[in-house]
Design a protein around this motif. Structure first.
Motif, PDB file in Angstrom:
ATOM      1  N   ARG A 397       0.836  -1.207   0.000  1.00  0.00           N
ATOM      2  CA  ARG A 397       0.000   0.000   0.000  1.00  0.00           C
ATOM      3  C   ARG A 397       0.866   1.250   0.000  1.00  0.00           C
ATOM      4  O   ARG A 397       0.556   2.256  -0.632  1.00  0.00           O
ATOM      5  CB  ARG A 397      -0.922  -0.002   1.217  1.00  0.00           C
ATOM      6  N   ASN A 398       1.990   1.154   0.736  1.00  0.00           N
ATOM      7  CA  ASN A 398       2.916   2.286   0.750  1.00  0.00           C
ATOM      8  C   ASN A 398       3.477   2.544  -0.645  1.00  0.00           C
ATOM      9  O   ASN A 398       3.682   3.687  -1.050  1.00  0.00           O
ATOM     10  CB  ASN A 398       4.065   2.035   1.731  1.00  0.00           C
ATOM     11  N   LEU A 399       3.737   1.429  -1.368  1.00  0.00           N
ATOM     12  CA  LEU A 399       4.229   1.580  -2.732  1.00  0.00           C
ATOM     13  C   LEU A 399       3.179   2.265  -3.599  1.00  0.00           C
ATOM     14  O   LEU A 399       3.477   3.146  -4.412  1.00  0.00           O
ATOM     15  CB  LEU A 399       4.581   0.206  -3.316  1.00  0.00           C
ATOM     16  N   GLU A 400       1.926   1.829  -3.403  1.00  0.00           N
ATOM     17  CA  GLU A 400       0.842   2.385  -4.214  1.00  0.00           C
ATOM     18  C   GLU A 400       0.533   3.836  -3.841  1.00  0.00           C
ATOM     19  O   GLU A 400      -0.071   4.570  -4.624  1.00  0.00           O
ATOM     20  CB  GLU A 400      -0.406   1.515  -4.051  1.00  0.00           C
ATOM     21  N   SER A 401       0.960   4.231  -2.607  1.00  0.00           N
ATOM     22  CA  SER A 401       0.653   5.599  -2.161  1.00  0.00           C
ATOM     23  C   SER A 401       1.574   6.630  -2.810  1.00  0.00           C
ATOM     24  O   SER A 401       1.457   7.817  -2.533  1.00  0.00           O
ATOM     25  CB  SER A 401       0.783   5.689  -0.636  1.00  0.00           C
ATOM     26  N   LEU A 402       2.456   6.198  -3.689  1.00  0.00           N
ATOM     27  CA  LEU A 402       3.416   7.103  -4.316  1.00  0.00           C
ATOM     28  C   LEU A 402       2.712   8.257  -5.027  1.00  0.00           C
ATOM     29  O   LEU A 402       3.176   9.398  -4.985  1.00  0.00           O
ATOM     30  CB  LEU A 402       4.284   6.314  -5.309  1.00  0.00           C
ATOM     31  N   THR A 407       5.248  16.245  -1.488  1.00  0.00           N
ATOM     32  CA  THR A 407       6.356  17.037  -0.937  1.00  0.00           C
ATOM     33  C   THR A 407       7.645  16.225  -0.955  1.00  0.00           C
ATOM     34  O   THR A 407       7.623  14.987  -0.949  1.00  0.00           O
ATOM     35  CB  THR A 407       6.074  17.462   0.521  1.00  0.00           C
ATOM     36  N   LEU A 408       8.778  16.934  -0.959  1.00  0.00           N
ATOM     37  CA  LEU A 408      10.076  16.265  -0.946  1.00  0.00           C
ATOM     38  C   LEU A 408      10.289  15.481   0.347  1.00  0.00           C
ATOM     39  O   LEU A 408      10.913  14.416   0.337  1.00  0.00           O
ATOM     40  CB  LEU A 408      11.195  17.302  -1.099  1.00  0.00           C
ATOM     41  N   VAL A 409       9.769  16.000   1.447  1.00  0.00           N
ATOM     42  CA  VAL A 409       9.912  15.298   2.728  1.00  0.00           C
ATOM     43  C   VAL A 409       9.228  13.942   2.672  1.00  0.00           C
ATOM     44  O   VAL A 409       9.791  12.924   3.080  1.00  0.00           O
ATOM     45  CB  VAL A 409       9.334  16.152   3.884  1.00  0.00           C
ATOM     46  N   ASP A 410       8.010  13.912   2.152  1.00  0.00           N
ATOM     47  CA  ASP A 410       7.276  12.643   2.039  1.00  0.00           C
ATOM     48  C   ASP A 410       7.973  11.695   1.058  1.00  0.00           C
ATOM     49  O   ASP A 410       7.997  10.469   1.268  1.00  0.00           O
ATOM     50  CB  ASP A 410       5.837  12.895   1.594  1.00  0.00           C
ATOM     51  N   PHE A 411       8.510  12.246  -0.017  1.00  0.00           N
ATOM     52  CA  PHE A 411       9.218  11.411  -0.995  1.00  0.00           C
ATOM     53  C   PHE A 411      10.471  10.792  -0.361  1.00  0.00           C
ATOM     54  O   PHE A 411      10.775   9.618  -0.580  1.00  0.00           O
ATOM     55  CB  PHE A 411       9.597  12.258  -2.209  1.00  0.00           C
ATOM     56  N   ASP A 412      11.173  11.570   0.448  1.00  0.00           N
ATOM     57  CA  ASP A 412      12.353  11.058   1.149  1.00  0.00           C
ATOM     58  C   ASP A 412      11.956   9.929   2.093  1.00  0.00           C
ATOM     59  O   ASP A 412      12.621   8.891   2.159  1.00  0.00           O
ATOM     60  CB  ASP A 412      13.032  12.186   1.919  1.00  0.00           C
ATOM     61  N   ARG A 413      10.860  10.138   2.855  1.00  0.00           N
ATOM     62  CA  ARG A 413      10.390   9.081   3.753  1.00  0.00           C
ATOM     63  C   ARG A 413      10.004   7.830   2.970  1.00  0.00           C
ATOM     64  O   ARG A 413      10.247   6.714   3.402  1.00  0.00           O
ATOM     65  CB  ARG A 413       9.183   9.582   4.556  1.00  0.00           C
ATOM     66  N   TYR A 414       9.396   8.047   1.827  1.00  0.00           N
ATOM     67  CA  TYR A 414       8.985   6.934   0.972  1.00  0.00           C
ATOM     68  C   TYR A 414      10.203   6.115   0.539  1.00  0.00           C
ATOM     69  O   TYR A 414      10.208   4.884   0.633  1.00  0.00           O
ATOM     70  CB  TYR A 414       8.246   7.483  -0.249  1.00  0.00           C
ATOM     71  N   LEU A 415      11.250   6.811   0.080  1.00  0.00           N
ATOM     72  CA  LEU A 415      12.459   6.112  -0.382  1.00  0.00           C
ATOM     73  C   LEU A 415      13.198   5.429   0.769  1.00  0.00           C
ATOM     74  O   LEU A 415      13.942   4.471   0.548  1.00  0.00           O
ATOM     75  CB  LEU A 415      13.411   7.103  -1.065  1.00  0.00           C
ATOM     76  N   SER A 416      12.999   5.905   1.994  1.00  0.00           N
ATOM     77  CA  SER A 416      13.736   5.385   3.147  1.00  0.00           C
ATOM     78  C   SER A 416      13.060   4.193   3.808  1.00  0.00           C
ATOM     79  O   SER A 416      13.584   3.665   4.801  1.00  0.00           O
ATOM     80  CB  SER A 416      13.914   6.498   4.189  1.00  0.00           C
ATOM     81  N   LYS A 427       8.094  -2.295 -12.630  1.00  0.00           N
ATOM     82  CA  LYS A 427       7.016  -1.337 -12.914  1.00  0.00           C
ATOM     83  C   LYS A 427       6.950  -0.275 -11.814  1.00  0.00           C
ATOM     84  O   LYS A 427       6.788   0.924 -12.095  1.00  0.00           O
ATOM     85  CB  LYS A 427       5.693  -2.086 -13.023  1.00  0.00           C
ATOM     86  N   GLN A 428       7.067  -0.726 -10.558  1.00  0.00           N
ATOM     87  CA  GLN A 428       7.012   0.226  -9.443  1.00  0.00           C
ATOM     88  C   GLN A 428       8.224   1.158  -9.453  1.00  0.00           C
ATOM     89  O   GLN A 428       8.112   2.341  -9.114  1.00  0.00           O
ATOM     90  CB  GLN A 428       6.928  -0.541  -8.119  1.00  0.00           C
ATOM     91  N   LEU A 429       9.395   0.614  -9.827  1.00  0.00           N
ATOM     92  CA  LEU A 429      10.590   1.447  -9.922  1.00  0.00           C
ATOM     93  C   LEU A 429      10.411   2.545 -10.967  1.00  0.00           C
ATOM     94  O   LEU A 429      10.842   3.689 -10.771  1.00  0.00           O
ATOM     95  CB  LEU A 429      11.816   0.583 -10.262  1.00  0.00           C
ATOM     96  N   GLU A 430       9.759   2.203 -12.074  1.00  0.00           N
ATOM     97  CA  GLU A 430       9.503   3.217 -13.110  1.00  0.00           C
ATOM     98  C   GLU A 430       8.633   4.346 -12.557  1.00  0.00           C
ATOM     99  O   GLU A 430       8.817   5.515 -12.898  1.00  0.00           O
ATOM    100  CB  GLU A 430       8.823   2.570 -14.326  1.00  0.00           C
ATOM    101  N   LYS A 433      10.899   6.567 -10.533  1.00  0.00           N
ATOM    102  CA  LYS A 433      11.700   7.408 -11.431  1.00  0.00           C
ATOM    103  C   LYS A 433      10.863   8.585 -11.939  1.00  0.00           C
ATOM    104  O   LYS A 433      11.323   9.744 -11.956  1.00  0.00           O
ATOM    105  CB  LYS A 433      12.194   6.588 -12.629  1.00  0.00           C
ATOM    106  N   LYS A 434       9.653   8.291 -12.348  1.00  0.00           N
ATOM    107  CA  LYS A 434       8.767   9.328 -12.878  1.00  0.00           C
ATOM    108  C   LYS A 434       8.507  10.400 -11.831  1.00  0.00           C
ATOM    109  O   LYS A 434       8.516  11.600 -12.120  1.00  0.00           O
ATOM    110  CB  LYS A 434       7.460   8.689 -13.334  1.00  0.00           C
ATOM    111  N   LYS A 435       8.297   9.961 -10.583  1.00  0.00           N
ATOM    112  CA  LYS A 435       8.031  10.908  -9.491  1.00  0.00           C
ATOM    113  C   LYS A 435       9.247  11.806  -9.252  1.00  0.00           C
ATOM    114  O   LYS A 435       9.108  13.013  -9.015  1.00  0.00           O
ATOM    115  CB  LYS A 435       7.665  10.147  -8.216  1.00  0.00           C
ATOM    116  N   PHE A 436      10.449  11.241  -9.325  1.00  0.00           N
ATOM    117  CA  PHE A 436      11.666  12.037  -9.142  1.00  0.00           C
ATOM    118  C   PHE A 436      11.748  13.148 -10.177  1.00  0.00           C
ATOM    119  O   PHE A 436      11.981  14.316  -9.837  1.00  0.00           O
ATOM    120  CB  PHE A 436      12.909  11.147  -9.241  1.00  0.00           C
ATOM    121  N   TRP A 437      11.524  12.794 -11.437  1.00  0.00           N
ATOM    122  CA  TRP A 437      11.642  13.804 -12.505  1.00  0.00           C
ATOM    123  C   TRP A 437      10.506  14.822 -12.436  1.00  0.00           C
ATOM    124  O   TRP A 437      10.672  15.988 -12.822  1.00  0.00           O
ATOM    125  CB  TRP A 437      11.706  13.121 -13.872  1.00  0.00           C
ATOM    126  N   GLU A 438       9.363  14.397 -11.916  1.00  0.00           N
ATOM    127  CA  GLU A 438       8.274  15.355 -11.708  1.00  0.00           C
ATOM    128  C   GLU A 438       8.690  16.409 -10.686  1.00  0.00           C
ATOM    129  O   GLU A 438       8.459  17.610 -10.874  1.00  0.00           O
ATOM    130  CB  GLU A 438       7.017  14.628 -11.203  1.00  0.00           C
TER     131      GLU A 438
END
Length: 769
Positions: A397-402, A407-416, A427-430, A433-438
């Motif tokens: 679910r955390n993966l799907e919550s991407l 916010t960058l803070v939430d993205f950092d927590r997500y990656l951690s 597919k999830q890695l893609e 990647k898309k979120k990073f470039w966004e």
């Protein structure tokens, strides 16, 4: 920290006088006599509260002077009788005067007790090969003859009691009674009072949690140890004493198998409360986090009895039924102990049949908050198949919550997320990647957050290589892509939007002229002004760290053209010089330990000192690079490019082989072969790299002199030119990572020229010899 030396000017002056071996200490005596208020106790019971486990501050300060300064030329005038007698006690403490001389000088009753205790302590240390400063326990704890050889005290019994009889303190009879029982080997039997009180007041699910209790008078050493055992805690898989700075209190390292055996003998093998404390502490103190089967087998040697484990289970159940909050329960010692037992596979079939065990397992299965279930899993608790599925679904679910992350803070927590890498699909890695470039292309992303975004994303991609299901070629392509994006676009944006802070200062021309002349006369002295490694400067920086401990928690980010970096640690692997720094810093900490307000990790201290060096070395810009270049060129046996005011890559890099040749020559003078061991063979001569040679030179000097100042010039060259923990100019420039243009390239030129001058200076000294 000593209150008398809290004032920074007094403290710095004190340290400077010690380092200079000064004989002028009257200023300090005058200061102490003005500021110190001595509590002249006339009651032994109050005495224990005032001086327990310590000495009056003036005695400690005077002893420090005597341990580090030649006393022959020290002449002092005292106005206060108590301060003068503390000086005399310090003289005895440091073996400057004999016991016979000391007792003639000290006549204040409360100070006579200190003098006598120091005398007895010396006898104990001599007989037992111990190193106590002052061992008050001999006067307050019975049965110590079971742990220490008190023969010498017995031999001097008449002298000791003769002196004791000259001391007039209320309740001193208690002191005499305890001391006499230890000398005469009179065993005090356990009477159940202490543990009854502990059972009533202290025994709980979290009995071991820094409950500081003043020790009652006339305890046996066994009872005192039990009380000390309760002054401990369990934090992040580590069993810790209440105080853990250079010297620990309580000294958990002394609780060995012999001590445990004597404790059990005293309290009785079947004493439920004593066994609860003793066996819990013994297990948590000795076990290691199991990484191999051998570790588990070793840990099982320390496992508590079923009775003790059952008591922990009962306490946990009582707390659960008492509606204790999960956030409290999870952190308790009993829960940590149970988790350790699970990890060590030490829950036997008998325990598994107990109703308390079954209740705890049931409780762990009915958690409604995923956070606590994950914590229990991490602690080692068995997790049911349904709950494992629950945790796995939560991760998914955390993966799907991407898509919901904004916010960058939430993205950092997500990656951690700890388990993210394990369950990640291509597919999830893609999607990540898309979120990073966004984020990178979003107008809402500030430049200040970009460096953290790149660092966190790069770390995440690096960890993805551990997932066998992911395409490694695509990972490599993404890493190359983000590096180029940073170098070609984001780096310049980050630099352009930074706010420059400038501080204007005026340096007299005379100082600058003298500084530049010093390069010709003594380049090592110049290096000392830029990167000082002497005791006094290192002490000042350690003291600064101690005064501002929160700064050690601040993350520092370097904005570099290749890629941003966070430098929060010092790499010690293959870095012998840093190990010497840490060893020497620890030596300074031990020497002046009572001057520091806070204790910090020495590796962290070194990282902060390198930060101070970043500032101090900037003064190298005051040196005249043309003057330095001409000096090097005139003394060089090879043709160098003509000097140009605009520094070029070629102007700097041509100097690297010159520096390395000189390092090899200096190494040869030191008896260190510049060649690798296998260099003389059919494939050609192989040289040791210059950083290895410098490391060997520094090692030989440091191991001989036991200080860093003797290696000053070599350390400057090593840190600036070859050390990846600091400037690393030669390697970063040659490999195109840094120092490629403008002020950075100018800085590299000056450091390289000064390094060559330092090597030339060493060679001239060697040739003279």
């Amino acid at each position: 920290m000593l209150k008398l030396l809290r004032d920074k000017k007094i403290k710095d002056n004190f340290v400077l006088h010690i380092i200079k071996q000064s004989s002028d200490w009257q200023w300090l005596v005058d200061y102490i006599e003005k500021e110190y208020r001595y509590n002249d106790c006339h009651d032994w019971n109050n005495y224990l509260i005032v001086f327990r486990n310590s000495l009056p501050e003036p005695i400690k300060i005077f002893a420090q002077i005597m341990n580090n300064v030649d006393k022959k030329n020290v002449r002092l005038n005292f106005k206060r009788k108590d301060i003068q007698q503390m000086w005399d006690i310090a003289m005895f403490f440091t073996n400057e005067i004999s016991w016979e001389d000391a007792i003639k000088k000290v006549n204040i009753d409360s100070l006579k007790v200190i003098l006598l205790t120091l005398y007895i302590t010396k006898l104990i240390n001599k007989e037992n090969n111990t190193n106590f400063d002052i061992f008050w326990n001999i006067l307050i704890n019975t049965n110590l003859f079971q742990v220490y050889d008190l023969t010498l005290i017995g031999t001097n019994k008449a002298e000791i009691f003769s002196y004791l009889n000259t001391i007039s303190l209320k309740n001193i009879g208690t002191l005499k009674e305890v001391l006499l029982s230890n000398i005469n080997r009179v065993e005090k039997r356990y009477n159940d009072n202490l543990l009854h009180n502990i059972k009533e007041k202290e025994l709980s699910i979290d009995s071991f949690k820094f409950k500081i209790k003043p020790d009652p008078n006339n305890l046996s050493w066994q009872e005192n140890t039990i009380v000390n055992m309760l002054d401990t805690t369990f934090i992040k898989s580590e069993f810790l004493p209440e105080i853990n700075f250079l010297a620990s209190y309580p000294n958990i390292g002394s609780w060995n198998e012999k001590i445990i055996r004597l404790l059990k003998s005293y309290f009785g093998e079947d004493n439920k409360i004593a066994n609860f404390v003793i066996e819990t502490v013994y297990y948590l103190r000795n076990r290691k986090e199991a990484k191999r089967k051998q570790d588990i087998n070793q840990n099982r040697k320390y496992i508590p009895s079923n009775e003790v484990i059952n008591l922990h289970l009962q306490l946990i159940v009582d707390a659960i039924k008492g509606k204790e909050e999960n956030r409290y329960l999870i952190e308790t010692t009993s829960m940590h102990l149970l988790g350790c037992l699970f990890k060590d596979r030490a829950i036997g079939s008998i325990l598994k049949q107990s109703s308390d065990y079954k209740y705890i397992i049931w409780w762990s299965k009915i958690q409604t908050e995923i956070f606590y279930e994950k914590r229990l899993q991490k602690m080692g608790f068995p997790i049911s198949p349904n709950n494992r599925l629950w945790i796995e679904k939560s991760c998914k679910r955390n993966l799907e919550s991407l898509k919901n992350i904004t916010t960058l803070v939430d993205f950092d927590r997500y990656l951690s997320q700890k388990d993210l890498i394990k369950v990640l699909t291509e597919k999830q890695l893609e999607g990540i990647k898309k979120k990073f470039w966004e984020f990178l292309n979003s107008d809402n992303t500030t430049v200040m957050g970009l460096s953290d975004l790149f660092i966190d994303y790069a770390k995440f991609l690096t960890k993805c290589f551990n997932n066998e299901k992911l395409n490694k070629s695509l990972l490599n392509s993404e890493i190359i892509k983000i590096q180029l994006a940073w170098e070609n676009n984001i780096y310049s944006r980050s630099i352009n939007e930074m706010v420059e802070k400038t501080v204007e200062t005026t340096i007299p021309d005379k100082i600058i002229t003298n500084f530049r002349k010093l390069v010709d006369v003594d380049p090592i002295a110049v290096s000392h002004q830029l990167l000082p490694v002497d005791e006094y400067n290192l002490f000042k920086w350690l003291d600064e760290n101690s005064e501002h401990p929160m700064l050690s928690l601040v993350t520092r980010t370097w904005i570099e053209n290749i890629f941003p970096q966070r430098k929060n640690d010092v790499d010690l692997k293959h870095h012998k010089v840093e190990e010497y720094f840490i060893e020497y810093l620890n030596k300074i900490k031990r020497k002046y330990h009572y001057l520091f307000l806070n204790s910090l990790d020495t590796k962290g201290d070194l990282q902060r000192i390198f930060s101070y060096y970043d500032i101090s070395i900037s003064s190298i810009a005051l040196l005249d690079k043309k003057q330095m270049y001409d000096q090097v060129a005139n003394s060089c046996e090879y043709d160098l490019d003509p000097y140009t005011e605009k520094t070029t890559l070629g102007l700097v890099t041509q100097l690297f082989p010159i520096l390395e040749m000189k390092i090899r020559r200096v190494a040869s003078y030191c008896g260190i072969s510049p060649f690798k061991n296998n260099s003389f063979n059919d494939v050609g001569v192989k040289y040791n790299d210059p950083s290895s040679l410098l490391m060997q030179i520094i090692s030989e000097i440091y191991n001989d002199k036991k200080d860093l100042l003797s290696t000053q010039g070599f350390i400057f060259v090593y840190l600036t030119m070859y050390d990846s923990n600091f400037k690393n100019i030669r390697n970063d420039l040659i490999h195109g990572r840094n120092y490629l243009k403008d002020a950075d390239l100018d800085f590299a030129l000056r450091c390289t020229l000064l390094s060559i001058s330092i090597m030339d200076y060493y060679l001239k000294r060697a040739n003279k010899k």
